[in-house]
Scaffold this active site. Structure first.
Site, short mmCIF file in Angstrom:
data_model
loop_
_atom_site.label_atom_id
_atom_site.label_comp_id
_atom_site.label_asym_id
_atom_site.label_seq_id
_atom_site.Cartn_x
_atom_site.Cartn_y
_atom_site.Cartn_z
N ARG A 88 0.84 -1.21 0.00
CA ARG A 88 0.00 0.00 0.00
C ARG A 88 0.87 1.25 0.00
NH1 ARG A 88 -4.47 0.26 4.56
NH2 ARG A 88 -2.66 0.67 5.87
N LYS A 190 -2.72 6.45 1.70
CA LYS A 190 -2.60 7.03 3.05
C LYS A 190 -1.77 8.32 2.99
CE LYS A 190 -2.43 4.68 7.21
NZ LYS A 190 -3.72 4.92 7.84
N GLU A 226 -16.33 5.97 4.84
CA GLU A 226 -15.48 5.50 5.94
C GLU A 226 -15.92 6.10 7.25
OE1 GLU A 226 -11.42 4.74 5.32
OE2 GLU A 226 -11.41 5.72 3.36
#
Ligand code: PLP
Ligand code: COI
Length: 341
Positions: A88, A190, A226
């Protein structure tokens, strides 16, 4: 002098919260877009020195990862699926035009940081060592373009529950005014810049007694995206639903693990758009992430509606027990998810 690991436990393990504590050692590597990475080194925990014009400080060119090391009942220390954090981070590096960290380098850094801070890993069942890899543009940049130089730093902090009360159901509010990410933006990685804009709505909700915000999609303001910094799940008639990954939602490693676990437990899982009205009509809801683990949702406030799910649902509890059992080493890890340090 003994090694750091020989010294007795440095903290009161029974009162850990999700907050910062300075630990012993950290990892630092320097790199460039052109030449990649130099070999990283372990140093004592210390502040970094950066130009005020560093690209990360001015333009937010940076990302972070979050992962945990845990003690098993027989006192081994394990990491949970670290290769997924490495992948990721590499995807995020591409999106933010930063040099990718090879998977072996990423995992080696995380292992070294865990090992050299091993006296900070809480005893089994008392908490975890939260590991924070960060990657950012460190050199000066005045124009909005990628930095020439980068730093990859890994530090670690002993932590307890992210939400107060651990498995006590949390109350959430749907934000009517703010969105976390838009199509084509950076919600699916992220990026550090994704987090500060959420502080204002989250702080306001917390001041009014909620634990966190639920974000809906930025286009129709209808589909759940989210829960602050965790993924959303709900359960209806025994089927588990979670928002599909559309690029605006972070592909959580806990999310993926729950999907895989639920399927192997014979539970049907549907990754699809989750209308907030459908979610409010569900039997159970929970959020999931490295920090949040699995946190049951007790109630959701949406406009004039306040829905109460009533306690911790049976599927939420079964998934929590199975996942945390594997993570903590009290259940057999048939999937090879945990890696001993
Ligand atoms: N969503 C956001 C925005 C996050 O920051 C996180 C935390 O990492 C998650 C979801 C959960 O992801 P993971 O399970 O990989 O920790
Ligand atoms: C995590 O769960 O690791 C996160 O990054 C969430 C949050 C602490 C930002």
């Amino acid at each position: 002098m003994g090694a750091p690991g020989d010294v007795k436990a440095p903290t009161d393990w029974d009162s850990l919260t999700f907050s910062f504590t300075e630990t012993d050692r950290m990892y630092v590597a320097n790199g460039t877009l052109e030449d990649g990475w130099s070999e990283g080194i372990m140093i004592d925990f210390q502040p970094l020195s950066l130009s005020p014009a560093a690209c990360v400080l001015n333009y937010g060119q940076g990302l972070f990862e979050g992962m945990k090391a845990r003690k098993t009942p027989d006192d081994r220390i394990t990491l949970f699926r670290p290769e997924l954090n490495a992948r990721r981070a590499a995807d995020g590096a591409k999106r933010l035009v930063m040099p990718e960290i090879p998977e072996s380098m990423f995992i080696d850094a995380v292992r070294q940081v865990t090992h050299e801070n091993r006296r900070w890993v809480p005893p089994h069942g008392k908490g975890e060592l939260y590991i924070r890899p960060i990657l950012f543009g460190s050199s000066a940049r005045l124009g909005v373009s990628p930095a020439e130089e980068y730093m990859f730093v890994v530090f670690a902090v002993p932590v307890g529950p992210y939400f107060k009360g651990g498995m006590s159901p949390i109350s959430l509010r749907v934000s009517q005014t703010h969105h976390r990410a838009a199509p084509g933006g950076s919600g699916g990685v992220k990026a550090i810049g994704n987090y500060a804009p959420g502080m204002m709505p989250s702080r306001k909700a917390k001041s009014e007694g909620y634990s966190e915000i639920i974000y809906l999609d930025a286009v129709e303001h209808r589909f759940v995206e989210e829960v602050g910094a965790a993924n959303f799940f709900c359960v209806k008639d025994g089927v588990v639903y979670t928002p599909e990954l559309t690029g605006t939602i972070l592909p959580g490693i806990t999310r993926l693990s729950i999907i895989e676990l639920a399927k192997s437990m014979g539970i049907t899982v549907r990754e699809q758009k989750v209308d907030i009205n459908f979610a409010l009509d569900c039997d159970e809801a929970f959020c999931a992430g490295t920090a949040a683990v699995i946190s049951p949702i007790g109630s959701i406030q949406h406009g004039d509606l306040e829905v109460d799910y009533g306690g911790v649902g049976s599927i939420t509890l079964a998934l929590f027990e199975r996942l945390t059992g594997i993570m903590g080493g009290s259940l057999e890890d048939t999937k090879g998810w945990t890696h001993e340090v």
